[in-house]
Design a protein around this motif. Structure first.
Motif, short mmCIF file in Angstrom:
data_model
loop_
_atom_site.label_atom_id
_atom_site.label_comp_id
_atom_site.label_asym_id
_atom_site.label_seq_id
_atom_site.Cartn_x
_atom_site.Cartn_y
_atom_site.Cartn_z
N LEU A 74 0.80 -1.04 -0.01
CA LEU A 74 -0.05 0.07 -0.30
C LEU A 74 0.88 1.17 -0.09
O LEU A 74 1.87 1.29 0.75
CB LEU A 74 -0.73 0.09 1.29
CG LEU A 74 -2.14 -0.93 1.38
CD1 LEU A 74 -2.61 -1.06 2.75
CD2 LEU A 74 -3.22 -0.38 0.46
N ASN A 138 -4.97 8.27 -3.37
CA ASN A 138 -4.64 8.80 -2.08
C ASN A 138 -4.36 9.94 -1.71
O ASN A 138 -3.47 10.65 -1.05
CB ASN A 138 -3.14 8.03 -1.71
CG ASN A 138 -2.08 8.01 -2.62
OD1 ASN A 138 -1.97 9.19 -2.74
ND2 ASN A 138 -1.63 6.96 -3.19
N MET A 203 -6.39 -0.62 2.58
CA MET A 203 -5.96 0.02 3.99
C MET A 203 -5.24 -1.21 4.77
O MET A 203 -5.64 -2.31 4.48
CB MET A 203 -7.07 0.75 4.93
CG MET A 203 -8.27 0.05 5.36
SD MET A 203 -9.40 0.94 6.34
CE MET A 203 -8.51 1.42 7.93
N PRO A 212 -4.43 3.12 11.95
CA PRO A 212 -4.44 2.84 10.69
C PRO A 212 -2.70 2.65 10.50
O PRO A 212 -1.95 3.62 11.09
CB PRO A 212 -4.66 4.18 9.73
CG PRO A 212 -5.60 4.65 10.65
CD PRO A 212 -5.30 4.43 12.08
N ILE A 217 -4.41 6.85 6.20
CA ILE A 217 -5.51 6.00 6.44
C ILE A 217 -5.84 4.91 5.16
O ILE A 217 -5.58 3.78 5.51
CB ILE A 217 -6.90 6.67 6.93
CG1 ILE A 217 -6.52 7.47 8.07
CG2 ILE A 217 -7.86 5.35 7.01
CD1 ILE A 217 -7.90 8.11 8.30
N ILE A 218 -5.77 5.57 4.00
CA ILE A 218 -6.26 4.76 3.07
C ILE A 218 -5.01 4.98 2.19
O ILE A 218 -4.36 5.84 1.99
CB ILE A 218 -7.51 4.94 2.13
CG1 ILE A 218 -7.47 6.19 1.60
CG2 ILE A 218 -8.67 4.58 3.19
CD1 ILE A 218 -8.82 6.41 0.51
#
Length: 311
Positions: A74, A138, A203, A212, A217-218
């Motif tokens: 990620l 993002n 996430m 997170p 967070i994401i």
């Protein structure tokens, strides 16, 4: 004596732009190319797609902004970059010395920004094409809307096409309900080619702290985990849209790349693999050539879109 083998023809074309082979780097995973100069013979690549460029420099998101996940990673870098002025003055001199094609990925918060950026890059020696990023998951501004609403995507495409005579590749988001509708809207807007997919939204959570793992967070999920999704979308788009498609998503080996070509991609981009195997692109070029020899194919173009389905 063994008969001499003639090396297969790896050349491909996207519109009027020709490439020595179908292997490119994916924007955001290869810096501005100089960072990989000690690991890769850059002149062997079909093209380098450089880190996304905006009108002004961007600091990106706060750390932590990269997290390893099962079969992928990620990232929430947030489009950190030096801005167009420094890119032209500081980064292009090196890129001009590369024999491979140079594709500049561009991003903006408004349609007007995309157009202004395209104008500034048009006519800069060494730039062979633009890749329009309308799909970064993002950042908190316009990118997501541009990448998920067909009318917005088409408007950005038209704006860029009106501001440049360079070939325009539009990078599509997988985070949509109908990838073909998005692709068709962009094609109708005048795009010369499409690249897909950008990262999936994901996430990760630290169970010890219940927080997170990414400060944002994401973030965007990439790597082998996304390959089946990317392959499916590339096949759907290539089967329904007339302009060339560049396949992206979990490509780490020559076999991965060949799957995308068979599915209909004219070229491919290597992304996350560059982080764990800096020489992946060269290995993929060699592997595609070996595959063509094994299959008795004289040209890579003979396998593009050759998927056999139905009766």
């Amino acid at each position: 004596m063994d008969s001499l083998k003639v090396a297969p023809d790896l050349r491909v074309s996207i519109g009027d732009l020709s490439f020595a082979n179908p292997v490119m780097t994916a924007s955001g995973t290869f810096g501005y190319a100089k960072e990989f100069n000690d690991f890769v013979q850059l002149d062997r690549l079909g093209a380098v797609a450089v880190k996304g460029i905006s009108l002004e420099p961007r600091a990106g998101n706060p750390p932590p902004r990269v997290v390893e996940t099962p079969a992928g990673m990620l990232n929430a870098i947030g489009l950190e970059n030096v801005g167009v002025a420094r890119f032209i003055s500081d980064k292009m001199p090196f890129l001009r010395g590369c024999k491979c094609r140079v594709i500049v990925n561009i991003l903006g918060d408004s349609i007007e920004e995309y157009a202004r950026l395209s104008e500034k890059l048009t006519g800069v020696a060494g730039i062979d094409g633009l890749e329009v990023n309308i799909s970064c998951p993002n950042v908190k501004k316009g990118g997501v809307a541009f990448g998920t609403v067909p009318e917005m995507a088409q408007a950005v495409t038209k704006s860029v096409k009106g501001a440049t005579d360079l070939p325009v590749i539009v990078k599509l988001s997988p985070n949509v309900s109908d990838i073909v509708a998005m692709a068709q809207a962009v094609a109708d807007g005048g795009a010369d080619a499409l690249s897909l997919i950008n990262t999936l939204i994901g996430m990760a959570i630290d169970t010890k702290t219940r927080t997170p793992k990414l400060a944002n967070i994401i973030g965007g999920l990439s790597g082998p985990a996304v390959k089946p999704v990317a392959l499916r979308m590339v096949w759907q788009v290539a089967s329904n849209v007339s302009i060339p498609v560049i396949g992206i998503g979990g490509i780490g080996t020559a076999e991965d790349a060949v799957e995308f070509l068979i599915a209909g991609a004219t070229a491919i981009q290597v992304g996350t693999a560059n982080f764990y195997n800096p020489g992946a692109t060269e290995a993929i070029i060699d592997g595609i050539s070996d595959y063509l020899v094994e299959q008795g194919q004289a040209s890579v173009r003979d396998i593009i879109g050759s998927l056999k389905v139905g009766n």
